[in-house]
Design a protein around this motif. Structure first.
Motif, PDB file in Angstrom:
ATOM      1  N   LEU A 166      11.391  16.999  -9.530  1.00  0.00           N
ATOM      2  CA  LEU A 166      10.401  16.125 -10.123  1.00  0.00           C
ATOM      3  C   LEU A 166       9.002  16.761 -10.056  1.00  0.00           C
ATOM      4  O   LEU A 166       8.245  16.677 -11.010  1.00  0.00           O
ATOM      5  N   ARG A 167       8.674  17.426  -8.935  1.00  0.00           N
ATOM      6  CA  ARG A 167       7.358  18.058  -8.803  1.00  0.00           C
ATOM      7  C   ARG A 167       7.129  19.086  -9.917  1.00  0.00           C
ATOM      8  O   ARG A 167       6.059  19.139 -10.514  1.00  0.00           O
ATOM      9  N   LEU A 168       8.154  19.872 -10.188  1.00  0.00           N
ATOM     10  CA  LEU A 168       8.038  20.897 -11.223  1.00  0.00           C
ATOM     11  C   LEU A 168       7.863  20.261 -12.601  1.00  0.00           C
ATOM     12  O   LEU A 168       7.054  20.725 -13.403  1.00  0.00           O
ATOM     13  N   ALA A 169       8.595  19.200 -12.868  1.00  0.00           N
ATOM     14  CA  ALA A 169       8.482  18.511 -14.162  1.00  0.00           C
ATOM     15  C   ALA A 169       7.082  17.929 -14.346  1.00  0.00           C
ATOM     16  O   ALA A 169       6.483  18.067 -15.419  1.00  0.00           O
ATOM     17  N   VAL A 170       6.555  17.296 -13.315  1.00  0.00           N
ATOM     18  CA  VAL A 170       5.217  16.710 -13.396  1.00  0.00           C
ATOM     19  C   VAL A 170       4.175  17.819 -13.594  1.00  0.00           C
ATOM     20  O   VAL A 170       3.290  17.718 -14.446  1.00  0.00           O
ATOM     21  N   ALA A 171       4.283  18.885 -12.818  1.00  0.00           N
ATOM     22  CA  ALA A 171       3.332  19.996 -12.930  1.00  0.00           C
ATOM     23  C   ALA A 171       3.373  20.604 -14.330  1.00  0.00           C
ATOM     24  O   ALA A 171       2.325  20.888 -14.926  1.00  0.00           O
ATOM     25  N   THR A 172       4.567  20.780 -14.867  1.00  0.00           N
ATOM     26  CA  THR A 172       4.705  21.364 -16.202  1.00  0.00           C
ATOM     27  C   THR A 172       4.114  20.444 -17.263  1.00  0.00           C
ATOM     28  O   THR A 172       3.367  20.892 -18.144  1.00  0.00           O
ATOM     29  N   ALA A 173       4.418  19.152 -17.174  1.00  0.00           N
ATOM     30  CA  ALA A 173       3.899  18.197 -18.159  1.00  0.00           C
ATOM     31  C   ALA A 173       2.373  18.137 -18.129  1.00  0.00           C
ATOM     32  O   ALA A 173       1.717  18.171 -19.177  1.00  0.00           O
ATOM     33  N   LEU A 174       1.794  18.067 -16.944  1.00  0.00           N
ATOM     34  CA  LEU A 174       0.339  17.998 -16.828  1.00  0.00           C
ATOM     35  C   LEU A 174      -0.323  19.279 -17.317  1.00  0.00           C
ATOM     36  O   LEU A 174      -1.279  19.242 -18.096  1.00  0.00           O
ATOM     37  N   THR A 175       0.179  20.396 -16.883  1.00  0.00           N
ATOM     38  CA  THR A 175      -0.442  21.676 -17.215  1.00  0.00           C
ATOM     39  C   THR A 175      -0.325  21.980 -18.700  1.00  0.00           C
ATOM     40  O   THR A 175      -1.278  22.422 -19.332  1.00  0.00           O
ATOM     41  N   HIS A 176       0.846  21.734 -19.253  1.00  0.00           N
ATOM     42  CA  HIS A 176       1.075  22.098 -20.656  1.00  0.00           C
ATOM     43  C   HIS A 176       0.674  20.987 -21.630  1.00  0.00           C
ATOM     44  O   HIS A 176       0.969  21.074 -22.815  1.00  0.00           O
ATOM     45  N   SER A 177      -0.029  19.951 -21.133  1.00  0.00           N
ATOM     46  CA  SER A 177      -0.599  18.958 -22.052  1.00  0.00           C
ATOM     47  C   SER A 177      -1.677  19.616 -22.911  1.00  0.00           C
ATOM     48  O   SER A 177      -1.997  19.152 -23.991  1.00  0.00           O
ATOM     49  N   THR A 178      -2.225  20.700 -22.423  1.00  0.00           N
ATOM     50  CA  THR A 178      -3.089  21.589 -23.191  1.00  0.00           C
ATOM     51  C   THR A 178      -2.318  22.899 -23.317  1.00  0.00           C
ATOM     52  O   THR A 178      -1.884  23.444 -22.298  1.00  0.00           O
ATOM     53  N   PRO A 179      -2.100  23.415 -24.516  1.00  0.00           N
ATOM     54  CA  PRO A 179      -1.290  24.633 -24.658  1.00  0.00           C
ATOM     55  C   PRO A 179      -1.799  25.780 -23.783  1.00  0.00           C
ATOM     56  O   PRO A 179      -3.000  25.989 -23.642  1.00  0.00           O
ATOM     57  N   VAL A 180      -0.867  26.505 -23.211  1.00  0.00           N
ATOM     58  CA  VAL A 180      -1.161  27.669 -22.378  1.00  0.00           C
ATOM     59  C   VAL A 180      -0.883  28.911 -23.221  1.00  0.00           C
ATOM     60  O   VAL A 180       0.226  29.095 -23.712  1.00  0.00           O
ATOM     61  N   SER A 181      -1.897  29.751 -23.395  1.00  0.00           N
ATOM     62  CA  SER A 181      -1.756  30.961 -24.203  1.00  0.00           C
ATOM     63  C   SER A 181      -1.271  32.125 -23.355  1.00  0.00           C
ATOM     64  O   SER A 181      -1.648  32.260 -22.193  1.00  0.00           O
ATOM     65  N   SER A 182      -0.481  32.970 -23.957  1.00  0.00           N
ATOM     66  CA  SER A 182      -0.093  34.233 -23.336  1.00  0.00           C
ATOM     67  C   SER A 182      -1.313  35.142 -23.333  1.00  0.00           C
ATOM     68  O   SER A 182      -2.010  35.243 -24.343  1.00  0.00           O
ATOM     69  N   MET A 183      -1.571  35.803 -22.232  1.00  0.00           N
ATOM     70  CA  MET A 183      -2.700  36.729 -22.222  1.00  0.00           C
ATOM     71  C   MET A 183      -2.354  37.984 -23.012  1.00  0.00           C
ATOM     72  O   MET A 183      -3.215  38.571 -23.652  1.00  0.00           O
ATOM     73  N   ALA A 184      -1.092  38.391 -22.976  1.00  0.00           N
ATOM     74  CA  ALA A 184      -0.685  39.600 -23.682  1.00  0.00           C
ATOM     75  C   ALA A 184      -0.904  39.450 -25.187  1.00  0.00           C
ATOM     76  O   ALA A 184      -1.368  40.378 -25.850  1.00  0.00           O
ATOM     77  N   VAL A 185      -0.561  38.292 -25.727  1.00  0.00           N
ATOM     78  CA  VAL A 185      -0.735  38.002 -27.152  1.00  0.00           C
ATOM     79  C   VAL A 185      -1.289  36.576 -27.236  1.00  0.00           C
ATOM     80  O   VAL A 185      -0.521  35.615 -27.317  1.00  0.00           O
ATOM     81  N   PRO A 186      -2.612  36.406 -27.166  1.00  0.00           N
ATOM     82  CA  PRO A 186      -3.221  35.073 -27.052  1.00  0.00           C
ATOM     83  C   PRO A 186      -2.824  34.059 -28.127  1.00  0.00           C
ATOM     84  O   PRO A 186      -2.814  32.865 -27.872  1.00  0.00           O
ATOM     85  N   ARG A 187      -2.445  34.508 -29.307  1.00  0.00           N
ATOM     86  CA  ARG A 187      -2.025  33.546 -30.330  1.00  0.00           C
ATOM     87  C   ARG A 187      -0.667  32.938 -30.003  1.00  0.00           C
ATOM     88  O   ARG A 187      -0.290  31.913 -30.560  1.00  0.00           O
ATOM     89  N   ASN A 188       0.079  33.574 -29.102  1.00  0.00           N
ATOM     90  CA  ASN A 188       1.380  33.042 -28.675  1.00  0.00           C
ATOM     91  C   ASN A 188       1.181  32.047 -27.546  1.00  0.00           C
ATOM     92  O   ASN A 188       0.488  32.341 -26.565  1.00  0.00           O
ATOM     93  N   LYS A 189       1.771  30.906 -27.680  1.00  0.00           N
ATOM     94  CA  LYS A 189       1.698  29.866 -26.650  1.00  0.00           C
ATOM     95  C   LYS A 189       2.953  29.936 -25.787  1.00  0.00           C
ATOM     96  O   LYS A 189       4.048  30.196 -26.274  1.00  0.00           O
ATOM     97  N   ILE A 190       2.785  29.683 -24.493  1.00  0.00           N
ATOM     98  CA  ILE A 190       3.919  29.627 -23.569  1.00  0.00           C
ATOM     99  C   ILE A 190       4.646  28.307 -23.836  1.00  0.00           C
ATOM    100  O   ILE A 190       4.039  27.245 -23.808  1.00  0.00           O
TER     101      ILE A 190
END
Length: 190
Positions: A1-25
């Motif tokens: 559950l902790r991982l699910a909550v952390a993922t939902a909260l963090t990825h509520s704003t798209p996370v960009s790949s630093m290697a290719v910033p136009r790509n979203k994680i």
């Protein structure tokens, strides 16, 4: 559950790949990857001991799954434990300019237009930001919370060790440390 909550909260704003910033994680892939790695036993104790708040500083990683695998395959002997993974590994040359005279502030040209990932940083080098990004990526590869930290004219990082945050690659200490521009926030607040 902790991982699910952390993922939902963090990825509520798209996370960009630093290697290719136009790509979203992809948030679901990130969640499934860390679930798989937890079952495979490749993650360190901070991943299992931290709260959902701590895990935001793992699942918000701007490295790809492939970069994390590369990091685990290339971890220096002696650094492959939760007490040392966030310490400098001396795997990145502090270099400005690069071999061809291009300054690091140019971004892509400095890295010969390759994706700026853990492997290219290891091979080409960089300055404070590259060193901090590199160590944070290694922490994330093992499920250890870590993030970049801004300091005046400098980029440091912090990582979670023995139940407390430790500052790394610092020149100014905690008092002048601020949020790094790439840190993910639940509601994108600064």
């Amino acid at each position: 559950l902790r991982l699910a909550v952390a993922t939902a909260l963090t990825h509520s704003t798209p996370v960009s790949s630093m290697a290719v910033p136009r790509n979203k994680i992809d948030w679901m892939s990130r969640y499934q990857t860390y679930m798989r790695w937890s079952k495979e036993g490749v993650l360190y104790s901070p991943f299992f001991e931290g709260t959902a708040w701590h895990l935001r500083y793992v699942v918000g990683s701007y490295q790809t799954e492939e970069e994390h695998i590369w990091a685990r395959e290339n971890t220096r002997e002696g650094w492959d434990n939760p007490l040392k993974i966030g310490r400098p590994m001396k795997m990145v040359s502090y270099k400005n300019p690069n071999e061809d005279g291009t300054r690091v502030g140019t971004g892509a040209p400095y890295y010969y237009y390759q994706p700026i990932n853990l492997k290219s940083i290891h091979e080409i080098g960089g300055v404070c930001g590259a060193i901090s990004y590199f160590i944070v990526g290694f922490c994330h590869a093992y499920g250890v919370p870590a993030t970049g930290v801004g300091q005046p004219g400098h980029s440091a990082y912090m990582w979670y060790k023995n139940g407390t945050w430790e500052l790394g690659n610092t020149i100014k200490g905690w008092g002048l440390s601020t949020v790094h521009v790439r840190t993910q926030y639940t509601w994108n607040k600064r």
